[in-house]
Design an enzyme around this catalytic site. Structure first.
Site, mmCIF file in Angstrom:
data_model
loop_
_atom_site.group_PDB
_atom_site.id
_atom_site.type_symbol
_atom_site.label_atom_id
_atom_site.label_comp_id
_atom_site.label_asym_id
_atom_site.label_seq_id
_atom_site.Cartn_x
_atom_site.Cartn_y
_atom_site.Cartn_z
ATOM 1 N N GLU A 80 2.965 5.189 7.197
ATOM 2 C CA GLU A 80 4.406 5.427 7.264
ATOM 3 C C GLU A 80 4.727 6.421 8.379
ATOM 4 O O GLU A 80 5.837 6.943 8.456
ATOM 5 C CB GLU A 80 4.964 5.915 5.931
ATOM 6 N N CYS A 112 2.717 4.846 0.563
ATOM 7 C CA CYS A 112 1.318 5.270 0.505
ATOM 8 C C CYS A 112 0.330 4.170 0.147
ATOM 9 O O CYS A 112 -0.861 4.457 0.016
ATOM 10 C CB CYS A 112 1.173 6.424 -0.477
ATOM 11 N N THR A 153 2.029 19.516 0.485
ATOM 12 C CA THR A 153 0.959 18.523 0.322
ATOM 13 C C THR A 153 0.855 17.512 1.460
ATOM 14 O O THR A 153 -0.206 16.907 1.631
ATOM 15 C CB THR A 153 1.148 17.742 -0.992
ATOM 16 N N HIS A 234 -4.449 6.838 -6.292
ATOM 17 C CA HIS A 234 -3.615 7.512 -5.296
ATOM 18 C C HIS A 234 -3.410 8.950 -5.740
ATOM 19 O O HIS A 234 -3.173 9.232 -6.922
ATOM 20 C CB HIS A 234 -2.269 6.811 -5.142
ATOM 21 N N LYS A 239 -2.644 16.596 -10.076
ATOM 22 C CA LYS A 239 -2.196 16.427 -11.453
ATOM 23 C C LYS A 239 -1.965 14.963 -11.816
ATOM 24 O O LYS A 239 -2.368 14.492 -12.881
ATOM 25 C CB LYS A 239 -0.920 17.234 -11.685
ATOM 26 N N SER A 296 5.372 4.509 -2.876
ATOM 27 C CA SER A 296 6.739 4.689 -3.345
ATOM 28 C C SER A 296 7.602 3.522 -2.918
ATOM 29 O O SER A 296 7.404 2.928 -1.862
ATOM 30 C CB SER A 296 7.306 6.007 -2.794
#
Length: 349
Positions: A80, A112, A153, A234, A239, A296
């Site tokens: 992207e 992603c 991130t 992914h 978390k 996404s």
């Protein structure tokens, strides 16, 4: 038997610590690292972009196994952050590795998961007999607006996989996809930074699609988490994949080898591919690897992969850096140099 013939990865050496970004914006670093499970992220050098990362990953793949580049009939680069809005990254990669001109090429975009979509396309072309080998790359130099949550991130890196049917090091026995129009993250044409839809990022976005694709694969294959030696998801942070893995029944030991996000951040289209590369770095014949990407917008691609004897007889993994080597010996930047490297400082023309 379509599968992975060889593979390679590339991660820039430069890093910026999460605490350094938090210092600039007056945030609590312990709260951020505790919430994300990410402590530092990779940063491209001044002359690095998605194309250079993709080329390095592809060259590493070809260094591990003697393949004539002219036999590569397709090159697809998922990202992207392609350097050009109009000019394919894939042709640059094809030219750099000597695969041109008798090849098909295209750039892929699906947030992603564009890299895993490229793998699926190569599988189809190889399986149909249209090409002998196809190169699929997932790479990004991800963007995050200054002060935005994504800035902690958004990282740089990628991995390349040569797909074929002749003595693969890992057979891809099944792949499925799970897709819907769920707008959790987007960037309009001409905008330098993406936006994210807060509450849509977790359950309606990531978890709905990752769990949906994973369970669909289990159903198609008649498997469960206990049947796999490793699992790669992914990893926008540490978390989300950890939670998804536990919900599906995977132990931390199975996900740990491919969970690289704490030390390099979210490499977007490169995230699950780099995790798979890290797992292949240590895999042995007979190992079974589960992979599920997420992009996404939204969608997930899941894969059932069986490692073959060829991983010890047909390739030389030491001929290219392992992901662990690429992560080691980082060079840290302060926020000012990080901003310069990322082009956040706009100079007068």
């Amino acid at each position: 038997m379509v599968g992975i013939i060889t593979y390679g990865a590339y991660i820039p050496r430069f890093r910026v610590r999460v605490e350094e970004i938090a210092r600039v914006w007056g945030a609590n670093p312990a709260e951020i690292t505790g919430g994300l499970g990410v402590f530092e992220k990779s940063v491209p050098d001044l002359d690095e972009n998605t194309a250079t990362i993709a080329v390095e990953a592809a060259r590493s793949a070809l260094a591990r196994r003697k393949i004539n580049p002219v036999d590569i009939g397709a090159v697809y680069v998922g990202s992207e952050s392609h350097p050009y809005a109009v000019k394919p990254t894939a042709v640059t990669v094809g030219e750099a590795i000597g695969a041109t001109p008798v090849m098909t090429a295209a750039d892929y975009e699906f947030a992603c998961k564009a890299g895993t979509a490229a793998i699926q396309t190569c599988m189809g072309l190889v399986g149909s007999g249209m090409i002998r080998y196809g190169l699929a790359v997932g790479a990004d130099i991800a963007q995050g607006a200054p002060g935005d949550a994504l800035e902690y991130t958004a990282a740089a890196g990628g991995a390349a996989f040569l797909i074929g049917s002749e003595n693969p090091i890992a057979e891809i026995t099944q792949t499925v996809s799970y897709t819907s129009d769920t707008p959790d993250f987007w960037r309009r044409e001409g905008q330098p930074y993406p936006r994210h839809g807060g509450r849509f990022s977790g359950d309606p976005g990531y978890f709905k699609h990752v769990l949906g694709a994973s369970r669909l694969l289990f159903e198609r294959q008649g498997t469960e988490a206990a049947d796999y030696d490793y699992a790669v998801f992914h990893q926008p942070n540490a978390k989300f994949p950890t939670r998804a893995a536990k919900m599906l029944g995977f132990s931390d030991e199975k996900t740990k080898p491919g969970l690289v996000v704490p030390k390099i951040g979210n490499t977007y289209s490169g995230a699950s591919p780099v995790g798979l590369a890290a797992t292949l770095d240590i895999a042995e014949p007979g190992d079974r690897i589960f992979v599920c990407s997420y992009g996404s917008g939204s969608g997930s691609d899941a894969f059932d992969i069986r490692v073959t004897d060829a991983i010890t007889t047909e390739i030389n993994r030491s001929k290219a850096p392992a992901v662990a080597d690429l992560i080691s010996e980082p060079r840290y930047l302060d926020y000012a140099l990080y901003a310069r490297h990322k082009g956040k400082i706009v100079m007068q023309e």
